[in-house]
Design an enzyme around this catalytic site. Structure first.
Site, mmCIF file in Angstrom:
data_model
loop_
_atom_site.group_PDB
_atom_site.id
_atom_site.type_symbol
_atom_site.label_atom_id
_atom_site.label_comp_id
_atom_site.label_asym_id
_atom_site.label_seq_id
_atom_site.Cartn_x
_atom_site.Cartn_y
_atom_site.Cartn_z
ATOM 1 C CB ALA A 29 1.517 5.651 6.736
ATOM 2 C CG ASN A 65 -2.064 0.996 1.090
ATOM 3 O OD1 ASN A 65 -1.956 1.968 0.341
ATOM 4 N ND2 ASN A 65 -3.136 0.787 1.815
ATOM 5 C CG ASP A 66 1.504 3.201 3.650
ATOM 6 O OD1 ASP A 66 0.434 3.672 3.227
ATOM 7 O OD2 ASP A 66 1.669 2.826 4.818
ATOM 8 C CB VAL A 67 5.987 0.490 -0.696
ATOM 9 C CG1 VAL A 67 6.446 0.296 0.733
ATOM 10 C CG2 VAL A 67 5.191 -0.713 -1.171
ATOM 11 C CB VAL A 68 2.534 1.281 -4.816
ATOM 12 C CG1 VAL A 68 3.502 0.149 -5.090
ATOM 13 C CG2 VAL A 68 1.341 0.777 -4.025
#
Lengths: 535, 96
Positions: A502, A461-464
């Protein structure tokens, strides 16, 4: 004739007596020299734990016949030489082993080399001069080995981070125990050594109790982060008192009171717990890595106390490399170490995400997704921790093989913090059988997304989240991300509509070229596989 | 005095070695590497054995015993966890 003979005999007797007494004098003189040398050697080596001939002779006297203990199997000077040589070889093997672990091709040999070093070092330690309590040592070795071996073999790969935390904590505890024994024995030779012993005890104790909390959190035995008002001041106070107690022990030297020593160790342990409690699960890898470095340092310090070079070198090498690794991890997560340890602990992140997202979430079913992937030229799979939770990696690898049979180029893109630790996702994919040359890291793959037909995001999720590139107000702004949004099509496998660690809305999910495939990771991967095979 | 400086030199050189050895490790090996370095500080076992071997009274023996149990757990657990992870890294060319 007979008188002459008698006289001759008398003279001969006198001569013999003289030479005998001379021999005795020579012997006495020689004995004196030897004794002087013996005690001389004993005096030059004053560090506790190092070989003293006096200790050896004392040990010899205490053995009531039968088998001599291993410390007497090899004559005095040779024993120490063999032990020191073995420790030297072990230290070299450790460094070469670590070096070999820097490439996937040689990594396996690296750990085996280090393992040989450890075996050699621990076996020769049985012959260490002045040792006794052999039954206790053997019993402790057996008691410690069996569960450690069993758990190391049984625990699933997804739980590796907490196992590392657990074993690391044990190392820290062992270093603290060494310090405790040496301080209580009261044979510490000088203030410098005392200071190092206390430093190692403090760091080791913190690493022990802190790692245990980290273990409990990752194992989800402990779910909530424990935060209260003025927590940092309480912790600072606790730390100060602990350090002051340590100073008292150093100043009082070998006469330090038992109560002070006990209180020092207790407070150090409590501080480790208090320091780790408020840190959230997402930040745990950084904390574990830091405790890894802590334990290394503690081992190095106790190595100075015991005058043991293998411990000094191995400990300090781990201390330094662990520090670097901690920095790399914190950097990959776009946090500073201080931020992880002393700030909002990820709790603040949710407050910022009040901005509205343009667009809508567009669902897709497995068949359409399979068609998109089956007729693509290149597919990039972006896995996250969600994939590991769903245990979908095996199905994903099967899907990859099916796509490769259709001449689709498939690559895996791994973000440095995907999973629970840098590299954790690689381990999970490797477990499923994915060859490591199909896996690319952030720098390699980001240039390729523009030529990619389908990016399949599973459990990430957050890493993309492209917000990290464009919105300075976002808490993850500046974090390097995988540019999955640049691919021609994006398919996101996701259980529901929740946000990531996050707590930020992911703009990628709302983009025109993105389709959402809702469902459990493993089930969806299986369905995709079925559909691709049916094409 | 000289001994203290020798110790300081060893400390510095070992620290640089650790830093240099790690700085060229690719991200994919970070977790196994952390596990590997975790194993390497299992050398604390040697010290724990010496501490227990030289312990005199019950208190010292108890703490020493605990130290050896913890240390051998660190070494043995660290080794097999690391080996299990590294065993799985295979290339699609050559091998299986």
């Amino acid at each position: 004739m007979s008188t002459a003979t008698n006289q001759q005999i008398q003279e001969a007797l006198d001569k013999t007596e003289q030479s005998l007494s001379q021999s005795q004098q020579d012997f006495q003189a020689l004995k004196g020299v030897v004794q002087q040398q013996l005690t001389g050697t004993g005096e030059t080596i004053v560090m506790p734990g190092s070989a003293t001939v006096a200790d050896t002779t004392k040990a010899m006297e205490t053995v009531p016949g039968g088998f001599p203990p291993p410390s007497q199997w090899i004559p005095a000077p040779w024993g120490s030489l063999i032990i020191e040589t073995s420790y030297f070889v072990a230290a070299v093997l450790f460094i070469l082993g670590l070096k070999r672990m820097s490439s996937p091709v040689t990594a396996r040999r690296g750990i085996i080399w280090a393992g040989i070093g450890m075996m050699v070092a621990s076996i020769v330690t049985f012959a260490y001069p002045g040792m006794s309590n052999y039954q206790l040592i053997l019993l402790a070795l057996v008691v410690g080995t069996i569960p450690a071996f069993w758990f190391a073999k049984k625990v699933p790969m997804a739980s590796m981070p907490q196992m590392i935390a657990l074993y690391n904590g044990m190392g820290g505890g062992a270093a603290a125990a060494i310090a405790a024994v040496e301080i209580i024995r009261g044979h510490v030779p000088n203030t410098m050594v005392h200071t190092l012993a206390i430093l190692g005890a403090l760091i080791g104790s913190i690493s022990f109790s802190g790692s245990m909390v980290a273990f409990a959190k990752l194992q989800e035995l402990m779910k909530k982060s424990w935060i209260f008002k003025n927590q940092q001041w309480v912790n600072l106070g606790l730390f100060t008192v602990t350090v002051l107690l340590g100073l008292v022990i150093i100043i009082q030297g070998n006469e330090a009171a038992g109560a002070v020593i006990l209180l020092f160790f207790l407070l150090a342990l409590v501080f480790g717990v208090m320091m780790t409690l408020p840190i959230g699960g997402a930040d745990m890898p950084v904390v574990i890595s830091m405790y890894n470095a802590f334990t290394g340092l503690a081992v190095g310090f106790e190595g100075f106390v015991l005058n043991n070079n293998a411990m000094i070198i191995a400990g300090v090498v781990v201390g330094a490399s662990g520090t670097l690794l901690t920095q790399l991890m914190a950097k990959a997560m776009n946090r500073s170490l201080a931020n992880v340890l002393f700030s909002g602990f990820g709790a603040k992140a949710g407050e910022v995400s009040t901005e509205t997202v343009m667009g809508s979430l567009k669902p897709i079913d497995a068949m359409d997704a399979a068609v998109m992937m089956g007729y693509a030229k290149q597919v990039v799979i972006v896995p996250g921790y969600g994939m590991a939770v769903a245990q979908a990696q095996h199905k994903i690898w099967e899907l990859t093989k099916a796509l490769r049979e259709r001449d689709v180029i498939v690559k895996f893109a791994i973000h440095p913090v995907a999973g629970r630790m840098p590299g954790h996702m690689n381990v999970l994919l490797a477990e499923a059988g994915v060859p490591y040359d199909l896996i690319s890291d952030l720098d390699e793959i980001n240039a390729e997304f523009e030529q990619t037909d389908v990016a399949l995001v599973i459990g990430a999720n957050d890493v993309v989240n492209p917000v990290a590139r464009i919105d300075p107000a976002s808490p993850i702004y500046g974090m390097p991300i995988l540019n999955a949004d640049k691919a021609k099509n994006v398919i996101v496998i996701k259980r529901g509509r929740g946000t990531g660690f996050a707590g930020i809305e992911n703009h990628l999910f709302y983009m025109d070229n993105t389709r959402m495939l809702y469902g459990d990771g493993q089930k969806m991967a299986a369905e995709l596989l079925q559909q691709v095979k049916a094409l | 005095m000289l001994e203290a400086f020798m110790a300081l030199y060893i400390f510095m050189l070992a620290a640089f070695t650790g830093y240099e050895v790690i700085s060229r490790v690719p991200v994919i090996l970070h977790t196994p590497l952390m596990s590997g370095s975790n194993f390497i500080h299992g050398i604390v076992l040697v010290g724990a054995m010496v501490a227990l071997g030289q312990a005199d009274d019950t208190l010292e023996k108890t703490i020493g015993f605990l130290g050896v149990v913890l240390a051998v757990g660190n070494a043995v657990g660290g080794y097999f966890v690391t080996e299990r992870m590294l065993e799985m890294f295979k290339s699609s060319k050559g091998g299986a």
